[in-house]
Design a protein around this motif. Structure first.
Motif, PDB file in Angstrom:
ATOM      1  N   PHE A  37     -60.323  27.290 -24.761  1.00 38.50           N
ATOM      2  CA  PHE A  37     -60.511  28.304 -25.789  1.00 38.50           C
ATOM      3  C   PHE A  37     -59.325  29.248 -25.785  1.00 38.50           C
ATOM      4  N   GLU A  38     -59.104  29.773 -26.934  1.00 37.25           N
ATOM      5  CA  GLU A  38     -58.022  30.732 -27.103  1.00 37.25           C
ATOM      6  C   GLU A  38     -58.420  31.584 -28.298  1.00 37.25           C
ATOM      7  N   LYS A  39     -58.294  32.851 -28.159  1.00 41.10           N
ATOM      8  CA  LYS A  39     -58.645  33.737 -29.259  1.00 41.10           C
ATOM      9  C   LYS A  39     -57.662  33.547 -30.413  1.00 41.10           C
ATOM     10  N   ALA A  40     -58.081  33.954 -31.603  1.00 33.99           N
ATOM     11  CA  ALA A  40     -57.317  33.657 -32.813  1.00 33.99           C
ATOM     12  C   ALA A  40     -56.155  34.618 -33.065  1.00 33.99           C
ATOM     13  N   VAL A  41     -56.248  35.835 -32.549  1.00 31.29           N
ATOM     14  CA  VAL A  41     -55.209  36.836 -32.800  1.00 31.29           C
ATOM     15  C   VAL A  41     -54.988  37.691 -31.556  1.00 31.29           C
ATOM     16  N   PRO A  42     -53.816  38.323 -31.452  1.00 31.39           N
ATOM     17  CA  PRO A  42     -53.589  39.246 -30.331  1.00 31.39           C
ATOM     18  C   PRO A  42     -54.615  40.382 -30.337  1.00 31.39           C
ATOM     19  N   ASN A  43     -54.911  40.895 -29.175  1.00 31.15           N
ATOM     20  CA  ASN A  43     -55.850  41.999 -28.967  1.00 31.15           C
ATOM     21  C   ASN A  43     -57.303  41.634 -29.261  1.00 31.15           C
ATOM     22  N   GLU A  44     -57.582  40.379 -29.526  1.00 35.43           N
ATOM     23  CA  GLU A  44     -58.981  39.996 -29.702  1.00 35.43           C
ATOM     24  C   GLU A  44     -59.681  40.002 -28.338  1.00 35.43           C
ATOM     25  N   MET A  45     -58.934  39.606 -27.289  1.00 33.33           N
ATOM     26  CA  MET A  45     -59.489  39.672 -25.944  1.00 33.33           C
ATOM     27  C   MET A  45     -58.355  39.813 -24.930  1.00 33.33           C
ATOM     28  N   TRP A  46     -58.555  40.713 -23.992  1.00 38.26           N
ATOM     29  CA  TRP A  46     -57.665  40.817 -22.846  1.00 38.26           C
ATOM     30  C   TRP A  46     -58.404  40.262 -21.633  1.00 38.26           C
ATOM     31  N   GLN A  47     -57.639  39.676 -20.716  1.00 41.91           N
ATOM     32  CA  GLN A  47     -58.195  39.203 -19.451  1.00 41.91           C
ATOM     33  C   GLN A  47     -57.588  40.028 -18.331  1.00 41.91           C
ATOM     34  N   ALA A  48     -58.423  40.468 -17.398  1.00 43.89           N
ATOM     35  CA  ALA A  48     -57.946  41.314 -16.300  1.00 43.89           C
ATOM     36  C   ALA A  48     -58.436  40.806 -14.963  1.00 43.89           C
ATOM     37  N   ASP A  49     -57.634  41.082 -13.956  1.00 39.46           N
ATOM     38  CA  ASP A  49     -57.982  40.771 -12.575  1.00 39.46           C
ATOM     39  C   ASP A  49     -57.425  41.894 -11.731  1.00 39.46           C
TER      40      ASP A  49
ATOM     41  N   HIS B 172     -66.926  31.406 -10.635  1.00 43.09           N
ATOM     42  CA  HIS B 172     -66.411  30.523 -11.685  1.00 43.09           C
ATOM     43  C   HIS B 172     -65.085  31.074 -12.213  1.00 43.09           C
ATOM     44  N   PRO B 173     -64.032  31.001 -11.393  1.00 45.00           N
ATOM     45  CA  PRO B 173     -62.750  31.565 -11.818  1.00 45.00           C
ATOM     46  C   PRO B 173     -62.164  30.886 -13.054  1.00 45.00           C
ATOM     47  N   GLN B 174     -62.640  29.679 -13.382  1.00 49.78           N
ATOM     48  CA  GLN B 174     -62.112  28.993 -14.565  1.00 49.78           C
ATOM     49  C   GLN B 174     -62.410  29.746 -15.850  1.00 49.78           C
ATOM     50  N   THR B 175     -63.406  30.642 -15.825  1.00 51.43           N
ATOM     51  CA  THR B 175     -63.688  31.455 -17.006  1.00 51.43           C
ATOM     52  C   THR B 175     -62.447  32.249 -17.388  1.00 51.43           C
ATOM     53  N   GLN B 176     -61.700  32.675 -16.389  1.00 46.91           N
ATOM     54  CA  GLN B 176     -60.468  33.416 -16.611  1.00 46.91           C
ATOM     55  C   GLN B 176     -59.272  32.548 -16.218  1.00 46.91           C
ATOM     56  N   GLY B 177     -59.262  31.344 -16.733  1.00 43.88           N
ATOM     57  CA  GLY B 177     -58.237  30.384 -16.348  1.00 43.88           C
ATOM     58  C   GLY B 177     -56.818  30.852 -16.590  1.00 43.88           C
ATOM     59  N   LYS B 178     -56.584  31.513 -17.700  1.00 48.62           N
ATOM     60  CA  LYS B 178     -55.229  31.997 -17.997  1.00 48.62           C
ATOM     61  C   LYS B 178     -54.794  33.029 -16.963  1.00 48.62           C
ATOM     62  N   GLU B 179     -55.721  33.906 -16.623  1.00 46.09           N
ATOM     63  CA  GLU B 179     -55.445  34.938 -15.631  1.00 46.09           C
ATOM     64  C   GLU B 179     -55.208  34.314 -14.256  1.00 46.09           C
ATOM     65  N   GLU B 180     -56.043  33.352 -13.892  1.00 43.78           N
ATOM     66  CA  GLU B 180     -55.898  32.695 -12.589  1.00 43.78           C
ATOM     67  C   GLU B 180     -54.580  31.918 -12.511  1.00 43.78           C
TER      68      GLU B 180
END
Length: 191
Positions: free
Chosen positions: A62-74, A155-163
């Motif tokens: 999955f990937e959001k459609a536009v910037p700022n639609e979702m940020w991922q943080a760790d 389930h770190p894969q939920t934030q796969g991009k961040e991981e």
């Protein structure tokens, strides 16, 4: 040719199309069809089991459609935009408290605007109070109109991009280094 492919598949049912094709090639067969055709032969002869079909099902990314639609943080101190994978910050912090994180997030909001949603894990400072209600961080984001999302525990894969970013960051910046203080760490992060 199809009969030979079927015979070999029946003899070695756990071996896939690419390897079976190579085995036939190594055995001296010429003018072999491509591996995709081997798979089509397997399908026609019902030689692909359910387990193999499941393993071959592409992962739903999955990937959001536009910037700022979702940020991922760790709490490695970094925040990414889900759509662009742009790293909004890498901030050296001394602890995981709301009071330490809030000024960094406020600076990001001023610089990049508010995200629609904020995906984070369940650790400090994002959501440790979930079992008792909302964390200070979640309440603050709700007051700003930002939806807070949490990955499932373990389930770190939920934030796969961040991981994935963390893996590269650790390899390229953190591995084998010691920092004398927070400022030294931040200089290295900036670099």
């Amino acid at each position: 040719m199809e009969e030979k492919i079927v015979q070999l598949r029946k003899k070695y049912p756990a071996i896939g199309a690419v390897k079976l094709r190579r085995m036939m090639e190594d055995a001296g067969h010429t003018d072999l069809p491509c591996a995709r055709t081997f798979n089509n032969v397997f399908r026609r002869h019902d030689l692909i089991g359910q387990e193999e079909r499941s393993a071959a099902t592409p992962i739903q990314r999955f990937e959001k459609a536009v910037p700022n639609e979702m940020w991922q943080a760790d709490f490695k101190g970094n925040i990414l935009d889900d759509y662009s994978r742009f790293n909004l910050c890498i901030e050296a912090l001394t602890n995981e408290t709301f009071d330490a994180v809030k000024p960094v997030i406020e600076r990001l909001f001023r610089e990049y605007g508010l995200p629609f949603s904020f995906l984070c894990d369940n650790g400090n400072p994002w959501g440790t109070a979930q079992s008792l209600g909302y964390s200070r961080f979640e309440v603050w984001l709700m007051e700003l109109g930002v939806l807070t999302l949490h990955g499932r525990p373990r389930h770190p894969q939920t934030q796969g991009k961040e991981e994935r970013f963390n893996r590269s960051f650790t390899r390229e910046c953190l591995k084998g280094k010691t920092f004398s203080d927070k400022d030294h760490a931040q200089r290295c992060f900036n670099e």
